[in-house]
Design a protein around this motif. Sequence first.
Motif, PDB file in Angstrom:
ATOM      1  N   ASN A 115       0.842  -1.189   0.000  1.00 47.67           N
ATOM      2  CA  ASN A 115       0.000   0.000   0.000  1.00 47.67           C
ATOM      3  C   ASN A 115       0.875   1.235   0.000  1.00 47.67           C
ATOM      4  O   ASN A 115       1.665   1.447   0.906  1.00 47.67           O
ATOM      5  CB  ASN A 115      -0.905  -0.008   1.243  1.00 47.67           C
ATOM      6  CG  ASN A 115      -1.864   1.173   1.234  1.00 47.67           C
ATOM      7  OD1 ASN A 115      -1.901   1.958   0.288  1.00 47.67           O
ATOM      8  ND2 ASN A 115      -2.631   1.310   2.299  1.00 47.67           N
ATOM      9  N   CYS A 116       0.736   2.009  -1.047  1.00 48.17           N
ATOM     10  CA  CYS A 116       1.518   3.234  -1.175  1.00 48.17           C
ATOM     11  C   CYS A 116       0.566   4.412  -1.023  1.00 48.17           C
ATOM     12  O   CYS A 116      -0.219   4.691  -1.943  1.00 48.17           O
ATOM     13  CB  CYS A 116       2.190   3.291  -2.548  1.00 48.17           C
ATOM     14  SG  CYS A 116       3.395   1.993  -2.797  1.00 48.17           S
ATOM     15  N   PRO A 117       0.609   5.112   0.107  1.00 52.77           N
ATOM     16  CA  PRO A 117      -0.312   6.237   0.273  1.00 52.77           C
ATOM     17  C   PRO A 117       0.018   7.392  -0.668  1.00 52.77           C
ATOM     18  O   PRO A 117       1.174   7.528  -1.104  1.00 52.77           O
ATOM     19  CB  PRO A 117      -0.099   6.661   1.730  1.00 52.77           C
ATOM     20  CG  PRO A 117       1.102   5.971   2.211  1.00 52.77           C
ATOM     21  CD  PRO A 117       1.513   4.931   1.236  1.00 52.77           C
ATOM     22  N   LYS A 118      -0.994   8.164  -0.971  1.00 53.36           N
ATOM     23  CA  LYS A 118      -0.806   9.377  -1.776  1.00 53.36           C
ATOM     24  C   LYS A 118      -1.413  10.533  -0.977  1.00 53.36           C
ATOM     25  O   LYS A 118      -2.175  10.294  -0.045  1.00 53.36           O
ATOM     26  CB  LYS A 118      -1.551   9.259  -3.122  1.00 53.36           C
ATOM     27  CG  LYS A 118      -1.150   8.065  -3.935  1.00 53.36           C
ATOM     28  CD  LYS A 118       0.221   8.244  -4.536  1.00 53.36           C
ATOM     29  CE  LYS A 118       0.817   7.020  -5.165  1.00 53.36           C
ATOM     30  NZ  LYS A 118       0.606   5.745  -4.632  1.00 53.36           N
ATOM     31  N   ALA A 119      -1.135  11.751  -1.394  1.00 54.72           N
ATOM     32  CA  ALA A 119      -1.677  12.899  -0.672  1.00 54.72           C
ATOM     33  C   ALA A 119      -3.200  12.834  -0.647  1.00 54.72           C
ATOM     34  O   ALA A 119      -3.831  13.328   0.279  1.00 54.72           O
ATOM     35  CB  ALA A 119      -1.206  14.177  -1.347  1.00 54.72           C
ATOM     36  N   ASP A 120      -3.803  12.196  -1.642  1.00 56.31           N
ATOM     37  CA  ASP A 120      -5.264  12.201  -1.750  1.00 56.31           C
ATOM     38  C   ASP A 120      -5.856  10.792  -1.751  1.00 56.31           C
ATOM     39  O   ASP A 120      -6.922  10.575  -2.310  1.00 56.31           O
ATOM     40  CB  ASP A 120      -5.674  12.931  -3.034  1.00 56.31           C
ATOM     41  CG  ASP A 120      -4.993  12.319  -4.254  1.00 56.31           C
ATOM     42  OD1 ASP A 120      -4.129  11.425  -4.074  1.00 56.31           O
ATOM     43  OD2 ASP A 120      -5.327  12.712  -5.380  1.00 56.31           O
ATOM     44  N   GLY A 121      -5.176   9.823  -1.183  1.00 59.96           N
ATOM     45  CA  GLY A 121      -5.771   8.483  -1.149  1.00 59.96           C
ATOM     46  C   GLY A 121      -4.722   7.395  -0.998  1.00 59.96           C
ATOM     47  O   GLY A 121      -3.599   7.658  -0.569  1.00 59.96           O
ATOM     48  N   TYR A 122      -5.106   6.171  -1.350  1.00 56.47           N
ATOM     49  CA  TYR A 122      -4.191   5.038  -1.219  1.00 56.47           C
ATOM     50  C   TYR A 122      -4.133   4.266  -2.527  1.00 56.47           C
ATOM     51  O   TYR A 122      -5.146   4.119  -3.205  1.00 56.47           O
ATOM     52  CB  TYR A 122      -4.670   4.083  -0.121  1.00 56.47           C
ATOM     53  CG  TYR A 122      -4.638   4.712   1.237  1.00 56.47           C
ATOM     54  CD1 TYR A 122      -3.446   4.818   1.939  1.00 56.47           C
ATOM     55  CD2 TYR A 122      -5.801   5.221   1.805  1.00 56.47           C
ATOM     56  CE1 TYR A 122      -3.411   5.417   3.178  1.00 56.47           C
ATOM     57  CE2 TYR A 122      -5.768   5.822   3.056  1.00 56.47           C
ATOM     58  CZ  TYR A 122      -4.569   5.918   3.731  1.00 56.47           C
ATOM     59  OH  TYR A 122      -4.534   6.521   4.952  1.00 56.47           O
ATOM     60  N   SER A 123      -2.951   3.756  -2.860  1.00 59.79           N
ATOM     61  CA  SER A 123      -2.824   2.836  -3.989  1.00 59.79           C
ATOM     62  C   SER A 123      -2.396   1.501  -3.424  1.00 59.79           C
ATOM     63  O   SER A 123      -1.276   1.361  -2.944  1.00 59.79           O
ATOM     64  CB  SER A 123      -1.761   3.297  -4.970  1.00 59.79           C
ATOM     65  OG  SER A 123      -2.075   4.558  -5.472  1.00 59.79           O
ATOM     66  N   ILE A 124      -3.322   0.573  -3.451  1.00 64.26           N
ATOM     67  CA  ILE A 124      -3.032  -0.755  -2.912  1.00 64.26           C
ATOM     68  C   ILE A 124      -2.757  -1.683  -4.082  1.00 64.26           C
ATOM     69  O   ILE A 124      -3.464  -1.638  -5.094  1.00 64.26           O
ATOM     70  CB  ILE A 124      -4.248  -1.256  -2.102  1.00 64.26           C
ATOM     71  CG1 ILE A 124      -4.428  -0.348  -0.877  1.00 64.26           C
ATOM     72  CG2 ILE A 124      -4.066  -2.707  -1.666  1.00 64.26           C
ATOM     73  CD1 ILE A 124      -5.757  -0.478  -0.216  1.00 64.26           C
ATOM     74  N   GLY A 125      -1.753  -2.490  -3.940  1.00 60.73           N
ATOM     75  CA  GLY A 125      -1.433  -3.413  -5.022  1.00 60.73           C
ATOM     76  C   GLY A 125      -1.187  -4.796  -4.463  1.00 60.73           C
ATOM     77  O   GLY A 125      -0.829  -4.960  -3.297  1.00 60.73           O
ATOM     78  N   ASN A 185      -7.693 -14.858  -6.103  1.00 62.95           N
ATOM     79  CA  ASN A 185      -8.457 -13.672  -6.462  1.00 62.95           C
ATOM     80  C   ASN A 185      -7.805 -12.454  -5.786  1.00 62.95           C
ATOM     81  O   ASN A 185      -8.114 -12.100  -4.649  1.00 62.95           O
ATOM     82  CB  ASN A 185      -9.914 -13.840  -6.001  1.00 62.95           C
ATOM     83  CG  ASN A 185     -10.766 -12.714  -6.536  1.00 62.95           C
ATOM     84  OD1 ASN A 185     -10.258 -11.634  -6.847  1.00 62.95           O
ATOM     85  ND2 ASN A 185     -12.062 -12.962  -6.645  1.00 62.95           N
ATOM     86  N   LEU A 186      -6.873 -11.859  -6.516  1.00 65.86           N
ATOM     87  CA  LEU A 186      -6.084 -10.783  -5.922  1.00 65.86           C
ATOM     88  C   LEU A 186      -6.940  -9.561  -5.593  1.00 65.86           C
ATOM     89  O   LEU A 186      -6.697  -8.865  -4.610  1.00 65.86           O
ATOM     90  CB  LEU A 186      -4.945 -10.387  -6.866  1.00 65.86           C
ATOM     91  CG  LEU A 186      -3.852 -11.435  -7.084  1.00 65.86           C
ATOM     92  CD1 LEU A 186      -2.800 -10.911  -8.056  1.00 65.86           C
ATOM     93  CD2 LEU A 186      -3.177 -11.825  -5.775  1.00 65.86           C
ATOM     94  N   LYS A 187      -7.969  -9.327  -6.430  1.00 61.46           N
ATOM     95  CA  LYS A 187      -8.821  -8.153  -6.176  1.00 61.46           C
ATOM     96  C   LYS A 187      -9.541  -8.315  -4.835  1.00 61.46           C
ATOM     97  O   LYS A 187      -9.642  -7.371  -4.057  1.00 61.46           O
ATOM     98  CB  LYS A 187      -9.849  -8.001  -7.294  1.00 61.46           C
ATOM     99  CG  LYS A 187      -9.264  -7.395  -8.550  1.00 61.46           C
ATOM    100  CD  LYS A 187     -10.352  -7.163  -9.575  1.00 61.46           C
ATOM    101  CE  LYS A 187      -9.758  -6.586 -10.845  1.00 61.46           C
ATOM    102  NZ  LYS A 187     -10.694  -6.574 -11.953  1.00 61.46           N
ATOM    103  N   GLU A 188     -10.029  -9.542  -4.602  1.00 55.86           N
ATOM    104  CA  GLU A 188     -10.742  -9.804  -3.356  1.00 55.86           C
ATOM    105  C   GLU A 188      -9.791  -9.660  -2.155  1.00 55.86           C
ATOM    106  O   GLU A 188     -10.135  -9.054  -1.141  1.00 55.86           O
ATOM    107  CB  GLU A 188     -11.297 -11.223  -3.414  1.00 55.86           C
ATOM    108  CG  GLU A 188     -12.568 -11.431  -2.610  1.00 55.86           C
ATOM    109  CD  GLU A 188     -13.121 -12.810  -2.921  1.00 55.86           C
ATOM    110  OE1 GLU A 188     -13.773 -12.955  -3.968  1.00 55.86           O
ATOM    111  OE2 GLU A 188     -12.854 -13.732  -2.121  1.00 55.86           O
ATOM    112  N   LEU A 189      -8.586 -10.226  -2.309  1.00 58.36           N
ATOM    113  CA  LEU A 189      -7.608 -10.142  -1.211  1.00 58.36           C
ATOM    114  C   LEU A 189      -7.232  -8.680  -0.923  1.00 58.36           C
ATOM    115  O   LEU A 189      -7.108  -8.272   0.230  1.00 58.36           O
ATOM    116  CB  LEU A 189      -6.343 -10.940  -1.568  1.00 58.36           C
ATOM    117  CG  LEU A 189      -6.516 -12.464  -1.587  1.00 58.36           C
ATOM    118  CD1 LEU A 189      -5.317 -13.135  -2.236  1.00 58.36           C
ATOM    119  CD2 LEU A 189      -6.701 -12.985  -0.164  1.00 58.36           C
ATOM    120  N   GLY A 190      -7.091  -7.910  -1.984  1.00 58.97           N
ATOM    121  CA  GLY A 190      -6.744  -6.489  -1.842  1.00 58.97           C
ATOM    122  C   GLY A 190      -7.872  -5.724  -1.160  1.00 58.97           C
ATOM    123  O   GLY A 190      -7.636  -4.889  -0.276  1.00 58.97           O
ATOM    124  N   ALA A 191      -9.106  -6.018  -1.550  1.00 59.39           N
ATOM    125  CA  ALA A 191     -10.259  -5.318  -0.971  1.00 59.39           C
ATOM    126  C   ALA A 191     -10.401  -5.670   0.508  1.00 59.39           C
ATOM    127  O   ALA A 191     -10.689  -4.807   1.341  1.00 59.39           O
ATOM    128  CB  ALA A 191     -11.522  -5.682  -1.736  1.00 59.39           C
TER     129      ALA A 191
END
Length: 375
Positions: free
Chosen positions: A196-206, A217-223
């Motif tokens: 998870n790389c935070p940004k000034a206006d949110g989060y980018s989770i990968g 199911n990577l999307k499910e695990l990420g969510a």
Amino acid sequence: MYDCIVVGSGPSGGSASYHLAKRGRSVLLLEKESLPRHKPCSGGVSPIVQEWFDFDFSPAVSLKINKICYTWQMGDPEIIALEAKEPVWMVRRDIFDHYLVQQAQKLGVELRDRTSVLGIEWKSDRWLVKTEHDIFEAKYVIAADGAKGSMAKWLGFKERKRRMGVALEAEALHSSLDLDTIYFDFGSVQNGYIWNCPKADGYSIGAGTFIGGEKQNLKELGADYAQKYGIDITSIKQFDHPICPWDGNQPLHTQNALLTGESACMVDPFTAEGIRPSLLTGMLAGQAIDEAIAGNIDALKQYTLKVQEEWGEDMVWAKRIANIFYRIPSFGYKMGVKRPSASQRMGKILCGEMRYRDVAGAAVKRLTKGLIGMN
Ligand SMILES: Cc1cc2nc3c(=O)[nH]c(=O)nc-3n(C[C@H](O)[C@H](O)[C@H](O)COP(=O)(O)OP(=O)(O)OC[C@H]3O[C@@H](n4cnc5c(N)ncnc54)[C@H](O)[C@@H]3O)c2cc1C
């Protein structure tokens, strides 16, 4: 006729265009999307990349972070304060990539976005690059079309090994996560990890897998991960995108053409870092083609060797570590992450202040010894 046509305007294409134009070469940059374009990515960038450019990247950096928080299946946290000179950058890829292209345009690079390359053909002394409406000509081409691109195949290189990654982008900031920290969770994803790389206006989770494990199911695990940290998942947009991890040194040159970035499989197989090697290979490709035009008949071959020396040599170690770490991650977590000195070294590697080759021999020995001890 252009000196060079660059296909793809991500970090590798932007960097190659910039460095060619800097040397006075004429460049046409072709991009199939409309700029600024979105790239599924968490946007963590090693600050060392600033050394390769003579303009300031600050306007394109969203945040700088100086802490890393590792967790094992969301628990057992290990937080380290980075002792690096310059913190890791967090960027939004639409902004960062476009900013680089704009700097290249200022030097005279001609950009055509919404222009998909449909095929290429070598004709006696030049490349013909076909798009829907035009055929462009150049002495050289650079493949910078990323993990999904076809340039490497058209140029006759072997099929790429692709792994799967997902990016989840949350726009809301309500969560228990700090904005000065980058997060890595091991053990929730098999053969890979969530970051998870935070940004000034949110989060980018990968989330990504590196040695198999594509069926998860990577999307499910990420969510699920996002929800556990109180991130509003209704605000999340989900994207999946292949990753081409480094898989051994290979030729990156052919007749008047070079591969860069992910079309050259430059992604670190341990961390999934791809922006730094894309900017690096773009720069080296620009320099090599400039030298080739100036009459150095070995310049393209030297490019392959230079990339091997400056990136491949470290990736040999990154792959060895990944092979041990992701096979038995609970062990890797205990032996690697939970040792403050090892985590600090990893932080320095991410910041570009240390190289795998300087420390990885000892790390691999320690991991292997521990593994043997387990059996
Ligand atoms: C989920 C995920 C998270 C990631 N997180 C990170 C991270 O935090 N840090 C990091 O360093 N790396 C990360 N990466 C890796 C990084 O995103 C890539 O390695 C990097 O974008 C590669 O850059 P590139 O310039 O080679 O290709 P790209 O950035 O993919 O750019 C290629 C460009 O070529 C264009 N193109 C393709 N085909 C054509 C065509 N036929 N004609 C014209 N244009 C074309 C595309 O539209 C695209 O704009 C992540 C990757 C994924 C999938």
